[in-house]
Design an enzyme around this catalytic site. Structure first.
Site, PDB file in Angstrom:
ATOM      1  N   CYS A   1      -0.716   7.140  -3.692  1.00 34.26           N
ATOM      2  CA  CYS A   1      -1.154   6.482  -2.461  1.00 34.26           C
ATOM      3  C   CYS A   1      -1.937   7.400  -1.542  1.00 34.26           C
ATOM      4  O   CYS A   1      -2.564   6.939  -0.593  1.00 34.26           O
ATOM      5  CB  CYS A   1       0.059   5.929  -1.726  1.00 34.26           C
TER       6      CYS A   1
ATOM      7  N   LYS B   1       0.816  -1.217   0.000  1.00 36.46           N
ATOM      8  CA  LYS B   1       0.000   0.000   0.000  1.00 36.46           C
ATOM      9  C   LYS B   1       0.851   1.270   0.000  1.00 36.46           C
ATOM     10  O   LYS B   1       0.352   2.346  -0.342  1.00 36.46           O
ATOM     11  CB  LYS B   1      -0.956   0.012   1.190  1.00 36.46           C
ATOM     12  N   ASP B   2       2.134   1.160   0.378  1.00 36.19           N
ATOM     13  CA  ASP B   2       3.018   2.322   0.399  1.00 36.19           C
ATOM     14  C   ASP B   2       3.839   2.478  -0.880  1.00 36.19           C
ATOM     15  O   ASP B   2       4.620   3.431  -1.003  1.00 36.19           O
ATOM     16  CB  ASP B   2       3.986   2.224   1.583  1.00 36.19           C
TER      17      ASP B   2
ATOM     18  N   ARG C   1       0.842  11.153  12.316  1.00 37.95           N
ATOM     19  CA  ARG C   1       1.887  10.527  11.513  1.00 37.95           C
ATOM     20  C   ARG C   1       2.780   9.709  12.431  1.00 37.95           C
ATOM     21  O   ARG C   1       2.709   9.784  13.638  1.00 37.95           O
ATOM     22  CB  ARG C   1       2.738  11.593  10.800  1.00 37.95           C
TER      23      ARG C   1
ATOM     24  N   ARG D   1      -8.961   8.837   2.185  1.00 39.44           N
ATOM     25  CA  ARG D   1      -9.916   7.756   1.927  1.00 39.44           C
ATOM     26  C   ARG D   1     -10.541   7.255   3.226  1.00 39.44           C
ATOM     27  O   ARG D   1     -11.719   6.917   3.265  1.00 39.44           O
ATOM     28  CB  ARG D   1      -9.256   6.601   1.174  1.00 39.44           C
ATOM     29  N   ARG D   2      -9.755   7.205   4.301  1.00 41.83           N
ATOM     30  CA  ARG D   2     -10.301   6.772   5.588  1.00 41.83           C
ATOM     31  C   ARG D   2     -11.262   7.808   6.150  1.00 41.83           C
ATOM     32  O   ARG D   2     -12.335   7.470   6.669  1.00 41.83           O
ATOM     33  CB  ARG D   2      -9.164   6.517   6.590  1.00 41.83           C
TER      34      ARG D   2
ATOM     35  N   ARG E   1       1.915   6.160  16.969  1.00 45.95           N
ATOM     36  CA  ARG E   1       0.497   6.525  16.911  1.00 45.95           C
ATOM     37  C   ARG E   1      -0.251   6.014  18.139  1.00 45.95           C
ATOM     38  O   ARG E   1      -1.094   6.717  18.700  1.00 45.95           O
ATOM     39  CB  ARG E   1      -0.132   5.974  15.626  1.00 45.95           C
TER      40      ARG E   1
END
Length: 299
Positions: free
Chosen positions: A238, A83-84, A147, A129-130, A153
């Site tokens: 992305c 995904k990255d 971040r 998107r989230r 996090r």
């Protein structure tokens, strides 16, 4: 006889090193004649944590230094969370392996000891998107960027800065932190990032990687191709407000179904699914994206 040594480039975060270690273990177990060393590399994306990714160059900053080490011959492979990985890659540095997919879902994580979201505090989230999909479930939510790696996090969450955050189930499971999950979002509730849950192995185009011949999972590869083709056709990377998830069709062998969502420049949300031949995965992703683009143009 000395063993041949391979060097795998990896981001320096705990999660990245765990994931790279999984590939290292696979190679050493299937090819005892090889020894593998991991080279941790701190990327620009890991160093700059006080600005949104969109403002500093996108998620490509998580692979830039790894790509350079691979191109220079300092490493033989790189391992990434797919995904990255940018949708456009240098021809000389192709993706050569796709792991079996871990749980692709996004999850809700609350501060340690909490059972409900405290909406008086922001939800820690930097992903368009989230945020788009989360707001449909919780219209009262407000967001502030967050971040850093998973542990960073979680620490900021537990310190009381946020009422909740959203993470990938795959990363938490690989770190043994599944117990932090408060809720799994279904695919109907939140479509994940293209490639989420899949590890990608990157190499050089002019070299043989026969020791990875059996590493790639066919379903993961085909689904990843469909998802990435969808985002690529939209012209985004992305960090754009798009999500895509493909899976093998349970009712028809050899078919995959792609579910996707995209917010265009006007703020209009496009959603849809498309099924087709798994062997034409990229065509499937491109076709669904083109449907969204056509709908956006004329509405």
């Amino acid at each position: 006889m000395m063993k041949r040594e391979l060097i795998i480039g990896s981001r320096a975060s705990t999660l990245a090193l765990v994931q790279t270690g999984m590939v290292k273990t696979y190679i050493e177990e299937t090819h005892p004649d090889l020894t593998v060393r991991i080279l941790p590399i701190k990327t620009t994306g890991d160093k700059i944590l006080n600005r949104p990714l969109q403002r500093i160059g996108g998620k490509g900053l998580f692979v830039k230094e790894l790509d350079q080490a691979l191109a220079d011959g300092r490493t033989d492979l790189s391992v990434h969370s797919l995904k990255d990985v940018p949708m456009m890659l240098p021809e000389k540095l192709p993706l050569i392996g796709f792991s079996v997919r871990e749980d692709p879902r996004d999850v809700l994580v609350l501060p340690d000891g909490c059972e409900e979201i405290d909406f008086s505090k922001p939800v820690g989230c930097s992903s368009a998107r989230r945020m788009i999909q989360f707001r449909r479930l919780y219209p009262q939510a407000k967001f502030e960027p967050i971040r850093g790696n998973v542990q960073t996090r979680l620490r900021r969450l537990d310190e009381g800065r946020y009422g909740a955050t959203i993470l990938a189930a795959a990363g938490l499971k690989r770190l043994g932190l599944e117990g932090r999950v408060s809720r799994y979002f279904s695919m109907e509730e939140m479509i994940p990032a293209a490639g989420q849950g899949i590890l990608a192995v990157q190499g050089r185009a002019d070299e043989s990687y026969d020791y990875l011949d059996r590493y790639t999972d066919r379903d993961s590869r085909l689904c990843a191709l469909a998802e990435r083709a969808f985002v690529r056709r939209l012209g985004g990377g992305c960090t754009m407000p798009a999500a895509a998830y493909a899976c093998a069709d349970r009712e028809q062998a050899g078919q995959i179904t792609l579910r996707a969502i995209y917010q265009d420049d006007t703020g209009r949300l496009h959603e849809g699914t498309l099924s087709g031949d798994a062997d034409e995965a990229e065509k499937l992703g491109t076709e669904l994206a083109e449907r969204f683009l056509a709908d956006s143009k004329w509405k």
